[in-house]
Design a protein around this motif. Sequence first.
Motif, PDB file in Angstrom:
ATOM      1  N   THR A   1       0.815  -1.218   0.000  1.00 54.75           N
ATOM      2  CA  THR A   1       0.000   0.000   0.000  1.00 54.75           C
ATOM      3  C   THR A   1       0.850   1.270   0.000  1.00 54.75           C
ATOM      4  O   THR A   1       0.585   2.221  -0.753  1.00 54.75           O
ATOM      5  N   THR A   2       1.884   1.314   0.812  1.00 55.24           N
ATOM      6  CA  THR A   2       2.688   2.532   0.901  1.00 55.24           C
ATOM      7  C   THR A   2       3.711   2.659  -0.209  1.00 55.24           C
ATOM      8  O   THR A   2       4.001   3.764  -0.680  1.00 55.24           O
ATOM      9  N   GLY A   3       4.284   1.526  -0.639  1.00 56.98           N
ATOM     10  CA  GLY A   3       5.336   1.581  -1.648  1.00 56.98           C
ATOM     11  C   GLY A   3       4.827   1.417  -3.058  1.00 56.98           C
ATOM     12  O   GLY A   3       5.058   2.265  -3.924  1.00 56.98           O
ATOM     13  N   TYR A   4       4.095   0.326  -3.314  1.00 53.72           N
ATOM     14  CA  TYR A   4       3.637   0.039  -4.675  1.00 53.72           C
ATOM     15  C   TYR A   4       2.467   0.940  -5.094  1.00 53.72           C
ATOM     16  O   TYR A   4       2.458   1.518  -6.179  1.00 53.72           O
ATOM     17  N   LEU A   5       1.454   1.106  -4.211  1.00 56.41           N
ATOM     18  CA  LEU A   5       0.294   1.928  -4.555  1.00 56.41           C
ATOM     19  C   LEU A   5       0.518   3.407  -4.246  1.00 56.41           C
ATOM     20  O   LEU A   5      -0.173   4.271  -4.806  1.00 56.41           O
ATOM     21  N   GLY A   6       1.435   3.711  -3.346  1.00 56.04           N
ATOM     22  CA  GLY A   6       1.710   5.105  -3.007  1.00 56.04           C
ATOM     23  C   GLY A   6       0.779   5.698  -1.985  1.00 56.04           C
ATOM     24  O   GLY A   6       0.784   6.921  -1.781  1.00 56.04           O
ATOM     25  N   PHE A   7      -0.019   4.895  -1.273  1.00 56.83           N
ATOM     26  CA  PHE A   7      -0.893   5.397  -0.220  1.00 56.83           C
ATOM     27  C   PHE A   7      -0.097   5.458   1.086  1.00 56.83           C
ATOM     28  O   PHE A   7      -0.204   4.607   1.952  1.00 56.83           O
ATOM     29  N   THR A   8       0.692   6.510   1.226  1.00 52.74           N
ATOM     30  CA  THR A   8       1.600   6.583   2.370  1.00 52.74           C
ATOM     31  C   THR A   8       0.867   6.739   3.691  1.00 52.74           C
ATOM     32  O   THR A   8       1.405   6.403   4.744  1.00 52.74           O
ATOM     33  N   GLU A   9      -0.352   7.256   3.661  1.00 48.27           N
ATOM     34  CA  GLU A   9      -1.100   7.432   4.910  1.00 48.27           C
ATOM     35  C   GLU A   9      -1.702   6.124   5.424  1.00 48.27           C
ATOM     36  O   GLU A   9      -2.044   6.006   6.602  1.00 48.27           O
ATOM     37  N   ILE A  10      -1.842   5.143   4.535  1.00 46.91           N
ATOM     38  CA  ILE A  10      -2.364   3.834   4.969  1.00 46.91           C
ATOM     39  C   ILE A  10      -1.167   2.997   5.410  1.00 46.91           C
ATOM     40  O   ILE A  10      -0.598   2.219   4.648  1.00 46.91           O
ATOM     41  N   ASP A  11      -0.792   3.182   6.654  1.00 45.12           N
ATOM     42  CA  ASP A  11       0.457   2.595   7.138  1.00 45.12           C
ATOM     43  C   ASP A  11       0.297   1.794   8.424  1.00 45.12           C
ATOM     44  O   ASP A  11       1.263   1.590   9.161  1.00 45.12           O
ATOM     45  N   ARG A  12      -0.944   1.361   8.689  1.00 46.58           N
ATOM     46  CA  ARG A  12      -1.192   0.610   9.921  1.00 46.58           C
ATOM     47  C   ARG A  12      -1.868  -0.725   9.612  1.00 46.58           C
ATOM     48  O   ARG A  12      -2.674  -0.831   8.689  1.00 46.58           O
ATOM     49  N   VAL A  13      -1.521  -1.745  10.422  1.00 41.95           N
ATOM     50  CA  VAL A  13      -2.214  -3.037  10.361  1.00 41.95           C
ATOM     51  C   VAL A  13      -3.291  -3.033  11.433  1.00 41.95           C
ATOM     52  O   VAL A  13      -2.998  -2.858  12.618  1.00 41.95           O
ATOM     53  N   VAL A  14      -4.534  -3.195  11.023  1.00 45.76           N
ATOM     54  CA  VAL A  14      -5.654  -3.137  11.969  1.00 45.76           C
ATOM     55  C   VAL A  14      -6.235  -4.520  12.271  1.00 45.76           C
ATOM     56  O   VAL A  14      -6.995  -4.654  13.245  1.00 45.76           O
TER      57      VAL A  14
ATOM     58  N   GLU B   1      -8.367  10.736  13.976  1.00 44.06           N
ATOM     59  CA  GLU B   1      -9.008  11.281  15.183  1.00 44.06           C
ATOM     60  C   GLU B   1      -8.828  10.369  16.398  1.00 44.06           C
ATOM     61  O   GLU B   1      -9.773  10.057  17.116  1.00 44.06           O
ATOM     62  N   GLY B   2      -7.604   9.915  16.582  1.00 46.63           N
ATOM     63  CA  GLY B   2      -7.275   9.128  17.761  1.00 46.63           C
ATOM     64  C   GLY B   2      -7.687   7.674  17.694  1.00 46.63           C
ATOM     65  O   GLY B   2      -7.613   6.960  18.699  1.00 46.63           O
ATOM     66  N   ARG B   3      -8.096   7.213  16.549  1.00 47.78           N
ATOM     67  CA  ARG B   3      -8.469   5.803  16.421  1.00 47.78           C
ATOM     68  C   ARG B   3      -7.978   5.261  15.090  1.00 47.78           C
ATOM     69  O   ARG B   3      -7.652   6.021  14.176  1.00 47.78           O
ATOM     70  N   LEU B   4      -7.946   3.932  14.981  1.00 45.01           N
ATOM     71  CA  LEU B   4      -7.525   3.290  13.751  1.00 45.01           C
ATOM     72  C   LEU B   4      -8.732   3.082  12.845  1.00 45.01           C
ATOM     73  O   LEU B   4      -9.735   2.492  13.257  1.00 45.01           O
ATOM     74  N   ALA B   5      -8.595   3.535  11.617  1.00 40.78           N
ATOM     75  CA  ALA B   5      -9.662   3.358  10.637  1.00 40.78           C
ATOM     76  C   ALA B   5      -9.248   2.273   9.651  1.00 40.78           C
ATOM     77  O   ALA B   5      -8.097   2.210   9.198  1.00 40.78           O
ATOM     78  N   HIS B   6     -10.201   1.432   9.333  1.00 42.64           N
ATOM     79  CA  HIS B   6      -9.957   0.337   8.407  1.00 42.64           C
ATOM     80  C   HIS B   6     -10.112   0.822   6.981  1.00 42.64           C
ATOM     81  O   HIS B   6     -11.123   1.451   6.632  1.00 42.64           O
ATOM     82  N   ALA B   7      -9.101   0.498   6.125  1.00 43.25           N
ATOM     83  CA  ALA B   7      -9.157   0.905   4.723  1.00 43.25           C
ATOM     84  C   ALA B   7      -9.461  -0.277   3.806  1.00 43.25           C
ATOM     85  O   ALA B   7     -10.266  -0.152   2.879  1.00 43.25           O
TER      86      ALA B   7
END
Length: 208
Positions: free
Chosen positions: A135-148, A166-172
């Motif tokens: 997601t961060t390297g190949y697709l370029g979505f640098t903000e999607i950087d967490r495993v939920v 906003e202080g919580r993890l959002a699922h993408a």
Amino acid sequence: MTTTGPDNLPGDEPAPQRRATRRMRIAIVVATVTGIALIAVLAVVLLRDTGSEPGVAPPPSASATPTASARTTPTPSPTPSNTSPRPTTTVTPFAYQALWPFSSDAGAAAWQRSYRSGGHQPWHLDPEQTALSFTTGYLGFTEIDRVVSRSVSGNEAWIGIGYQAEGRLAHAATLHLVRISQGPDAPWEVVGTIDTTLTLDRPGTARP
């Protein structure tokens, strides 16, 4: 005057003397036959004691050297053939459409060789790191950087990725990963998603 009768003819021996002579002859004949029989029995006993019989050659002694035909020649054991078939290794083809980071089994096998020789890019063995690199390297979505979320079953894994909001993890999205190539160090491969938030149109996901 001498009177003669049937048992006392002129020129003959008296009857008692003739009977004595006949008995003596019979006794001599019986003694001779008995002696011959005893000699024969004694001969048989002696022959048996010496281990041989009349007309039979004595057995060879234990120290006699066996003839060439009686010797046992060891039979050489068969030499294993060098033409026996070698066991073959069956390689199962990858059942999904390879998306990232490898395009084929051959590419994954090439990484395995480099990893075994020098430990190159060990993150391929971690499904979470592979999902984030996608997601961060190949697709370029640098903000999607967490495993939920994480779910691993055998050679398949489902990794939920997201971001901090906003202080919580959002699922993408939830990425579907499968091990590619063979062996315990087979790397993880992204093959698609299982939700509608992040959809991969190309290439399409091929399920077995």
